[in-house]
Design a protein around this motif. Sequence first.
Motif, PDB file in Angstrom:
ATOM      1  N   PHE A  12       0.780  -1.132  -0.040  1.00  0.00           N
ATOM      2  CA  PHE A  12       0.071   0.007   0.160  1.00  0.00           C
ATOM      3  C   PHE A  12       0.894   1.244  -0.031  1.00  0.00           C
ATOM      4  N   THR A  13       1.709   1.306   0.739  1.00  0.00           N
ATOM      5  CA  THR A  13       2.707   2.452   0.840  1.00  0.00           C
ATOM      6  C   THR A  13       3.544   2.719  -0.244  1.00  0.00           C
ATOM      7  N   SER A  14       4.132   1.553  -0.851  1.00  0.00           N
ATOM      8  CA  SER A  14       4.955   1.973  -2.163  1.00  0.00           C
ATOM      9  C   SER A  14       3.790   2.103  -3.057  1.00  0.00           C
ATOM     10  N   THR A  15       2.841   1.593  -3.299  1.00  0.00           N
ATOM     11  CA  THR A  15       1.719   1.927  -4.407  1.00  0.00           C
ATOM     12  C   THR A  15       1.426   3.493  -4.320  1.00  0.00           C
ATOM     13  N   ILE A  16       1.141   4.082  -3.287  1.00  0.00           N
ATOM     14  CA  ILE A  16       0.676   5.445  -3.197  1.00  0.00           C
ATOM     15  C   ILE A  16       1.801   6.691  -3.358  1.00  0.00           C
ATOM     16  N   SER A  17       2.995   5.858  -3.330  1.00  0.00           N
ATOM     17  CA  SER A  17       4.091   6.887  -3.410  1.00  0.00           C
ATOM     18  C   SER A  17       4.041   7.867  -4.857  1.00  0.00           C
ATOM     19  N   LEU A  18       3.462   7.520  -5.963  1.00  0.00           N
ATOM     20  CA  LEU A  18       3.172   8.071  -6.993  1.00  0.00           C
ATOM     21  C   LEU A  18       2.322   9.157  -6.885  1.00  0.00           C
ATOM     22  N   VAL A  19       1.301   8.921  -6.158  1.00  0.00           N
ATOM     23  CA  VAL A  19      -0.096   9.880  -6.135  1.00  0.00           C
ATOM     24  C   VAL A  19       0.138  11.214  -6.044  1.00  0.00           C
ATOM     25  N   PRO A  20       1.309  11.622  -4.961  1.00  0.00           N
ATOM     26  CA  PRO A  20       1.428  13.057  -4.761  1.00  0.00           C
ATOM     27  C   PRO A  20       2.118  13.765  -6.148  1.00  0.00           C
ATOM     28  N   GLN A  21       2.997  12.752  -6.709  1.00  0.00           N
ATOM     29  CA  GLN A  21       3.369  13.471  -8.224  1.00  0.00           C
ATOM     30  C   GLN A  21       2.429  13.671  -8.925  1.00  0.00           C
ATOM     31  N   ILE A  22       1.604  12.525  -9.184  1.00  0.00           N
ATOM     32  CA  ILE A  22       0.601  12.791 -10.109  1.00  0.00           C
ATOM     33  C   ILE A  22      -0.456  14.062  -9.943  1.00  0.00           C
ATOM     34  N   ILE A  27      -2.055  19.193 -11.332  1.00  0.00           N
ATOM     35  CA  ILE A  27      -2.524  20.851 -10.723  1.00  0.00           C
ATOM     36  C   ILE A  27      -1.489  21.725 -11.475  1.00  0.00           C
ATOM     37  N   SER A  28      -0.293  21.665 -11.568  1.00  0.00           N
ATOM     38  CA  SER A  28       0.821  22.527 -12.327  1.00  0.00           C
ATOM     39  C   SER A  28       0.659  22.526 -13.660  1.00  0.00           C
ATOM     40  N   LYS A  29       0.060  21.513 -14.379  1.00  0.00           N
ATOM     41  CA  LYS A  29       0.079  21.294 -15.640  1.00  0.00           C
ATOM     42  C   LYS A  29       1.538  21.422 -16.221  1.00  0.00           C
ATOM     43  N   SER A  30       2.512  20.945 -15.426  1.00  0.00           N
ATOM     44  CA  SER A  30       3.955  20.862 -15.650  1.00  0.00           C
ATOM     45  C   SER A  30       4.505  19.421 -15.286  1.00  0.00           C
ATOM     46  N   ALA A  31       5.346  19.108 -16.353  1.00  0.00           N
ATOM     47  CA  ALA A  31       6.038  17.898 -15.959  1.00  0.00           C
ATOM     48  C   ALA A  31       7.375  17.848 -16.253  1.00  0.00           C
ATOM     49  N   ALA A  32       8.187  19.156 -16.454  1.00  0.00           N
ATOM     50  CA  ALA A  32       9.454  19.455 -16.868  1.00  0.00           C
ATOM     51  C   ALA A  32      10.106  18.781 -15.924  1.00  0.00           C
ATOM     52  N   ASP A  33       9.996  18.611 -14.750  1.00  0.00           N
ATOM     53  CA  ASP A  33      11.139  18.022 -13.889  1.00  0.00           C
ATOM     54  C   ASP A  33      10.913  16.316 -13.626  1.00  0.00           C
ATOM     55  N   LEU A  34      10.242  15.700 -14.369  1.00  0.00           N
ATOM     56  CA  LEU A  34       9.923  14.529 -14.535  1.00  0.00           C
ATOM     57  C   LEU A  34      10.914  13.872 -15.864  1.00  0.00           C
ATOM     58  N   SER A  35      11.590  12.902 -15.400  1.00  0.00           N
ATOM     59  CA  SER A  35      12.419  12.232 -16.452  1.00  0.00           C
ATOM     60  C   SER A  35      11.855  11.215 -17.162  1.00  0.00           C
ATOM     61  N   TYR A  36      11.728  11.117 -18.419  1.00  0.00           N
ATOM     62  CA  TYR A  36      11.116   9.941 -19.213  1.00  0.00           C
ATOM     63  C   TYR A  36      11.814   8.563 -18.776  1.00  0.00           C
ATOM     64  N   LEU A  37      13.209   8.732 -18.515  1.00  0.00           N
ATOM     65  CA  LEU A  37      13.867   7.359 -18.118  1.00  0.00           C
ATOM     66  C   LEU A  37      13.487   6.915 -16.591  1.00  0.00           C
ATOM     67  N   MET A  38      13.370   7.980 -15.919  1.00  0.00           N
ATOM     68  CA  MET A  38      12.721   7.372 -14.492  1.00  0.00           C
ATOM     69  C   MET A  38      11.214   7.075 -14.489  1.00  0.00           C
ATOM     70  N   LEU A  39      10.488   7.689 -15.280  1.00  0.00           N
ATOM     71  CA  LEU A  39       9.332   7.069 -15.575  1.00  0.00           C
ATOM     72  C   LEU A  39       9.042   5.652 -16.276  1.00  0.00           C
ATOM     73  N   LEU A  40      10.010   5.443 -17.210  1.00  0.00           N
ATOM     74  CA  LEU A  40       9.956   4.121 -17.787  1.00  0.00           C
ATOM     75  C   LEU A  40      10.781   3.162 -16.867  1.00  0.00           C
ATOM     76  N   ASN A  41      11.741   3.330 -16.056  1.00  0.00           N
ATOM     77  CA  ASN A  41      12.052   2.759 -15.020  1.00  0.00           C
ATOM     78  C   ASN A  41      11.085   2.029 -14.103  1.00  0.00           C
ATOM     79  N   PHE A  42      10.249   3.052 -13.733  1.00  0.00           N
ATOM     80  CA  PHE A  42       8.884   2.760 -12.891  1.00  0.00           C
ATOM     81  C   PHE A  42       8.263   1.889 -13.401  1.00  0.00           C
ATOM     82  N   PHE A  43       7.805   2.020 -14.899  1.00  0.00           N
ATOM     83  CA  PHE A  43       6.980   1.204 -15.409  1.00  0.00           C
ATOM     84  C   PHE A  43       7.574  -0.082 -15.728  1.00  0.00           C
TER      85      PHE A  43
END
Length: 84
Positions: A12-22, A27-43
């Motif tokens: 449960f705690t690991s699953t909700i870890s991405l909720v604040p980032q989502i 809300i900010s309508k910006s994902a400039a600080d997110l890396s595609y490599l990091m997101l691909l790694n999560f996936f």
Amino acid sequence: MIISILGFLAAFTSTISLVPQIYKTYISKSAADLSYLMLLNFFVTSVLWTSYGIMITSLAVWGANLIMIFFSMILIALKYQYEK
């Protein structure tokens, strides 16, 4: 019993870890600080953990990571959308 509870709490705690980032990204309508490599790694990591969880028949492992796959896909889609 305690081991199962611990497993589900960890899942449960690991699953909700991405909720604040989502939420922040949406809300900010910006994902400039997110890396595609990091997101691909999560996936990819979540796909591998899901496969492993299915193989060892652990609901806590595969269930949590199935949700992580979904959350990773949301962040990848938001990053793609907001880069345009």
